[in-house]
Every structure is written in C-alpha cells, then in structure tokens.
Design an enzyme around this catalytic site. Structure first.
Site, PDB file in Angstrom:
ATOM      1  N   ARG A  32      47.577  36.572  16.892  1.00  0.00           N
ATOM      2  CA  ARG A  32      46.702  37.181  17.889  1.00  0.00           C
ATOM      3  C   ARG A  32      47.138  38.627  17.857  1.00  0.00           C
ATOM      4  O   ARG A  32      48.297  38.944  18.150  1.00  0.00           O
ATOM      5  CB  ARG A  32      46.926  36.538  19.267  1.00  0.00           C
ATOM      6  CG  ARG A  32      46.289  37.290  20.437  1.00  0.00           C
ATOM      7  CD  ARG A  32      44.790  37.291  20.317  1.00  0.00           C
ATOM      8  NE  ARG A  32      44.130  37.825  21.532  1.00  0.00           N
ATOM      9  CZ  ARG A  32      43.829  39.102  21.728  1.00  0.00           C
ATOM     10  NH1 ARG A  32      44.145  39.998  20.811  1.00  0.00           N
ATOM     11  NH2 ARG A  32      43.211  39.490  22.833  1.00  0.00           N
ATOM     12  N   HIS A  62      46.257  44.223  28.074  1.00  0.00           N
ATOM     13  CA  HIS A  62      45.065  43.969  28.893  1.00  0.00           C
ATOM     14  C   HIS A  62      45.294  44.269  30.358  1.00  0.00           C
ATOM     15  O   HIS A  62      46.428  44.522  30.779  1.00  0.00           O
ATOM     16  CB  HIS A  62      44.559  42.535  28.710  1.00  0.00           C
ATOM     17  CG  HIS A  62      45.636  41.524  28.499  1.00  0.00           C
ATOM     18  ND1 HIS A  62      46.501  41.148  29.478  1.00  0.00           N
ATOM     19  CD2 HIS A  62      46.008  40.836  27.379  1.00  0.00           C
ATOM     20  CE1 HIS A  62      47.345  40.250  28.994  1.00  0.00           C
ATOM     21  NE2 HIS A  62      47.081  40.043  27.726  1.00  0.00           N
ATOM     22  N   GLU A  68      49.019  37.876  32.439  1.00  0.00           N
ATOM     23  CA  GLU A  68      48.750  36.698  31.592  1.00  0.00           C
ATOM     24  C   GLU A  68      49.917  35.721  31.639  1.00  0.00           C
ATOM     25  O   GLU A  68      51.045  36.073  31.315  1.00  0.00           O
ATOM     26  CB  GLU A  68      48.534  37.168  30.150  1.00  0.00           C
ATOM     27  CG  GLU A  68      48.541  36.057  29.107  1.00  0.00           C
ATOM     28  CD  GLU A  68      48.424  36.610  27.683  1.00  0.00           C
ATOM     29  OE1 GLU A  68      47.401  37.258  27.384  1.00  0.00           O
ATOM     30  OE2 GLU A  68      49.357  36.430  26.879  1.00  0.00           O
ATOM     31  N   HIS A 118      51.836  43.447  23.472  1.00  0.00           N
ATOM     32  CA  HIS A 118      52.541  42.323  22.865  1.00  0.00           C
ATOM     33  C   HIS A 118      51.806  41.799  21.640  1.00  0.00           C
ATOM     34  O   HIS A 118      50.638  42.110  21.423  1.00  0.00           O
ATOM     35  CB  HIS A 118      52.731  41.196  23.887  1.00  0.00           C
ATOM     36  CG  HIS A 118      51.471  40.762  24.589  1.00  0.00           C
ATOM     37  ND1 HIS A 118      50.929  41.462  25.654  1.00  0.00           N
ATOM     38  CD2 HIS A 118      50.641  39.710  24.384  1.00  0.00           C
ATOM     39  CE1 HIS A 118      49.841  40.860  26.078  1.00  0.00           C
ATOM     40  NE2 HIS A 118      49.619  39.794  25.314  1.00  0.00           N
TER      41      HIS A 118
END
Ligand SMILES: *[C@@H]1O[C@H](CO)[C@@H](O)[C@H](O)[C@H]1NC(C)=O
Ligand SMILES: *[C@@H]1O[C@H](CO)[C@@H](O)[C@H](O)[C@H]1NC(C)=O
Ligand SMILES: *[C@@H]1O[C@H](CO)[C@@H](O)[C@H](O)[C@H]1NC(C)=O
Length: 498
Positions: A186, A191, A195, A234
């Site tokens: 990913r 963002h 999360e 990340h």
C-alpha cells in the site's frame, strides 16, 4: 461445442447475433427468482409508445379477475415461523427454497419479483419480529455490495470500503477491507483521519515517521493492530504470505480514495521544485511513476526487519507511543458463552480515541443487552452469523442480520444485543470513539436498582430479580436450537445451554 461451431463455420454468425433477451426463467441460479409478473417481450414489436386510446376512461376495460392470485400455494414455513410474533424467534430461511414474509399471524406470501438470496440472508428484515417498530436508519452494510478497487499491476491486491455513502448514519467511522499480494505495497501515504487497523490474515511490515523525526518499523501478523494518527506518513508492505487487513477511520465521510500519495505529491509539483527540495538534478525524476500506484507489487522485504531500520538523531519512536500492538498475543477473557478481548488507550496509549472489543460468541449465546455512554459503535463481523436489534428512543427498534464481512453501526446510547444465530462461533469487533471501553449492562443495572423499583415497573417475578447478576457478564449463554422455544414457550428453551 465451441470446437464444433468453429468447424461448422457458424461462429461469426453466433457472435454477430444480438445478445438473447434474458427472461426471468433463465435468470435463475441456485437463488432462483419467480415467474415474471409481466410477460417479457422477446420479439421486436411495433412502436415504443402506445396509443392515447389506452388512457383511463377511454380505454377498453382490463381484465381484473382470472389472473394468478398473489397468494402462493403450498409454501413450507420454517421452524418457529408460526410462533407468536413477539417471541421473535430467529427464522432460518435457508431450510426452504422460497421463504415467505410471514411471522405468527402477520404477513402474506410474496409472489415476487424478488431474489431469494437477500431474504435468506436477512430473515429479520423480511419477516420482522413483532417487537420491531417505527423508523430506524439502515445499520447494516455488507462489504460484498461495495465496489472493489483493484490494485495496479498483476494481481497486486484490492480494497473496498464503507463510509457515509453506503451508511449515511455512520458519521463516526468509515471502514476499508484491503488485501495485498505477497510483497505488494500500500503506497507511502498519509491521510486526514486517524487509522486503526486489524490484520485479518497474513503479515505486514509497517514503516513510519512522526513529526519529531522519530522513526518506526515493525512486523505484525494475523490478529495484531496498528494505529497511525492523522498526517503521519507510513507505508505497508505485505510479507511472504500476503495480507488482508481491516482499516477503521474515525471519520464517517473518509474515503480510501482520498488519501495523499507520495506518487501524486511528486507528480503534482514542478520538477524544478522537486529538484531543489531533494537537492538533486532534475534528471533524477525521469523515472517517476506516470500515475499513482496505490496498491502495487514490490520486491520481497528482507526477512530481518532490522535490515530496513532507518534511524536519525531523534532515534526510534518511544515504546509508549508505538504505532503497533501485538494483540494476537493477548489472552482473551473467557466467560460462559464465549470470550472478549479489549484494546483501548489503557494498553495502547497512542490510539487515544479507539476503544475496541473483539468478541467471540458461541452458538446460542449472545452479547448481552447493553449500550454505550457517548460514542457511536462500528462493528465488523469476522465470522459466523448474528442478529442485532437496535432500540432508539422513544419507541423504535429494528432487527438486522449480519454475516461475515458485514459492517454494523449503532448510534450512541441506542440499546442493542448481538445474538449468534448460526452453528459456528460469531467473531466480531465493537469499535468506540473514546479513550476507555465502557458499556452499560441492562441486567447489571436492574440488579443494582432497588428491587421494589424494578418490580413496580416491570412486574418481574421474584426469582427473576433474585437471579440478576451484580457483575457485568458481557455474554449470556443460550440454547443452540434457536426455535426450541416455539414448542415450549413457557420453558427455559431460550437460555438453557442445551
Ligand atoms: C537481525 O539483524 C540484527 C542487526 O543486524 C541482528 O542483531 C539480529 O540478530 C538479527 N535477527 C535475526 C533473527 O537474525
Ligand atoms: C532500529 O535502530 C534503533 C537505533 O539503533 C534501535 O534502537 C532499534 O531497536 C532498531 N529497531 C529494529 C527493529 O531493529
Ligand atoms: C430445534 O427444536 C425444534 C423444536 O423442538 C425441532 O423441531 C428442531 O428439529 C430442532 N432443530 C435442531 C437443529 O435440532
């Protein structure tokens, strides 16, 4: 067949012919529909519109009798379907071909059109318990109905999501189910929402850096958790077996398609600026990806995580602020009916506003009737089949059914239970937006209220009041046969554990 068509020279004709009009009878797999209520047209005929002479008052009368009745004949009912509506037994519609929306005395047969698979999965919506009432918003979303975004490159992975586009009431959380092929990434990103993630299968290597320049790298596997605060950049790479994981964002409007990707950052800035920023010739950017990568294949990570450890003067992230928690190694709290594991800021301090319980409920048992003080709840079903009734003040309740891969949602302070309706353990997540996992148990509340008050209100027998537990049990055991009560409603069928 294909070969004989070729030999006979018929193939071009077959390919040139228009696709045959599919009629209802053909559209009938194992979850067959019913006869079309209005005949389908198979041949080209006349004009698109009918004449004005078909308008009411001038048209010839249509036949109003002699048609097929809506009443379906010879339909089998399932166990418990004739029992009292308010008993609300779970109806296993899988045991019949064509389930009917009948509960006790209420309802009527359904001649169609319909697709049986939906009703078999959602018996409590199709033939609701008599206790359901009023308007309750939609509180179930099967990820099987979500659009799946496939990664770039050969079988690199995929991701599908639920947010307020699917469940408008679910404003506190959004969820993503993502799979990465072995060694797939990913892409490096960040963002706007926090999360929290649970590894469902396989293992991943995570790398990140915080605002102090403290770096982090860790490998985690099935049942482990990570948390990345909003803005912290990340990367995620699947290790040798690949990985599937569940991402939970603390913003219901969050879209997985809206994250900030490193490839886009480089694509959307002048190369002169990139050159100055990395103090390198412009030619260094000749081979940047032409488009965002999102999910893509990678080279295998070295087996030893230390080989990829990058640390600067600020050192590594302090353990108290770790981005991962190896939750798989936490022993569950077992109690009659199943087990519970809780993870919140007590033991995972960085995830200050994620309080999560992983609950296992044995067949016949249920997560007891309860509510949460001031947070909405987001659920994910990892295994089994269950149902939940959500009571919203003052007088609404609705019962929803859930199977593996479904998402559930419960607005703050709405009372609910989660009952195992199947033959295997139900495993699900309860996710709250608060520092500590808390709930109010209905049974415990009644036990800790003066008996006279409870008795004057609910008229419960003395034995019932005497048996109420003063400690929270989380789960309640029950009969694996969910319809045994239909035969003996006055007996202990519901809660006897066999
Ligand atoms: C991984 O590499 C580090 C640093 O080179 C070394 O100290 C450690 O023993 C290695 N671990 C394993 C399991 O080989
Ligand atoms: C990474 O390097 C730092 C500094 O040498 C060390 O403290 C840390 O344990 C290393 N981490 C891993 C996973 O090797
Ligand atoms: C459950 O109990 C009912 C009523 O006694 C019975 O008819 C039914 O066969 C039982 N189901 C199973 C799976 O044992």
């Amino acid at each position: 067949m294909f070969k004989s068509l070729l030999v006979g020279g018929l193939l071009p004709t077959v390919f040139a012919a228009p696709a045959p009009q599919m009629n209802y009878a053909e559209n009938s797999g194992p979850v067959a529909g019913v006869n079309a209520p209005i005949p389908t047209v198979t041949a080209a005929s006349g004009s698109l519109y009918g004449p004005e002479s078909l308008l009411g008052e001038v048209a010839q009368p249509s036949p109003v009798s002699g048609d097929d009745s809506i009443a379906v004949s010879n339909y089998p009912l399932v166990n418990g379907q004739e029992a009292d509506q308010d008993l609300g037994l779970y109806l296993d519609f899988n045991s019949v071909e064509k389930p009917q929306p009948i509960r006790g005395e209420a309802g009527q047969t359904d001649p169609g059109p319909r697709t049986y698979a939906y009703e078999k999965l959602n018996p409590d919506l199709f033939a609701p318990p008599g206790t359901d009432n009023g308007d309750t918003p939609q509180l179930q979303w099967p990820l099987g109905l979500s659009h799946n975004r496939l990664g770039s490159g050969k079988q690199a992975g995929w991701a599908r999501q639920q947010n307020t586009d699917q469940l408008p009431v679910a404003t506190a959380f959004a969820g993503v189910d993502m799979t990465l092929a072995p060694h797939a990434y990913r892409e490096l990103h960040w963002h706007s929402a926090n999360e929290w993630a649970l590894v469902l299968k396989g293992s991943v290597r995570l790398a990140a850096m915080n605002e102090n320049g403290e770096s982090f790298i860790d490998d985690i596997g099935t049942g482990d958790v990570w948390f990345f605060p909003a803005g912290v950049p990340h990367s995620i790479q699947a290790l040798d077996e690949g990985s599937e994981f569940l991402l939970i964002f603390d913003d219901g409007a969050f879209s997985e398609d809206g994250t900030s990707l490193i490839s886009e950052l480089f694509e959307r800035n002048p190369k002169e600026v990139l050159s100055k920023n990395l103090q390198t010739p412009v030619s260094a950017f000749d081979n940047l990806p032409a488009d965002q990568l999102y999910i893509f294949n990678g080279t295998p990570a070295p087996a030893n995580v230390s080989a990829q450890n990058q640390t600067g003067p600020a050192g590594i992230l302090p353990y108290a602020g770790s981005y991962t928690y190896h939750w798989s190694q936490q022993q569950p709290y077992t109690t009659p009916g199943g087990s519970v594991k809780i993870l919140d800021s007590t033991t995972f301090p960085l995830a200050t506003m994620f309080a999560v319980a992983l609950v296992t409920v044995q067949p016949g048992a249920m997560r007891e009737l309860h509510w949460h003080l001031n947070s909405d709840e987001w659920n994910y079903f990892l295994q089994g089949s269950a149902r939940m009734t959500v009571f919203a003040a003052p007088s609404s309740s609705r019962t929803f059914d859930y199977t593996a891969g479904d998402i559930g949602y419960i607005p703050a302070t709405d009372a609910h239970y989660i009952e195992n309706t199947g033959t295997e353990d139900v495993v699900f997540l309860e996710v709250l937006k608060q520092p500590k996992f808390t709930d109010i148990s209905v049974a415990q509340w009644l036990a800790l209220t003066p008996k006279q008050v409870v008795q004057d209100t609910l008229h419960l027998p003395d034995e019932t009041l005497a048996g109420l537990p003063k400690e929270k049990t989380y789960l309640k055991t029950g009969n694996r046969n969910m319809t045994a009560l239909a035969v003996n409603p006055k007996g202990s069928g519901a809660y006897a554990s066999d």
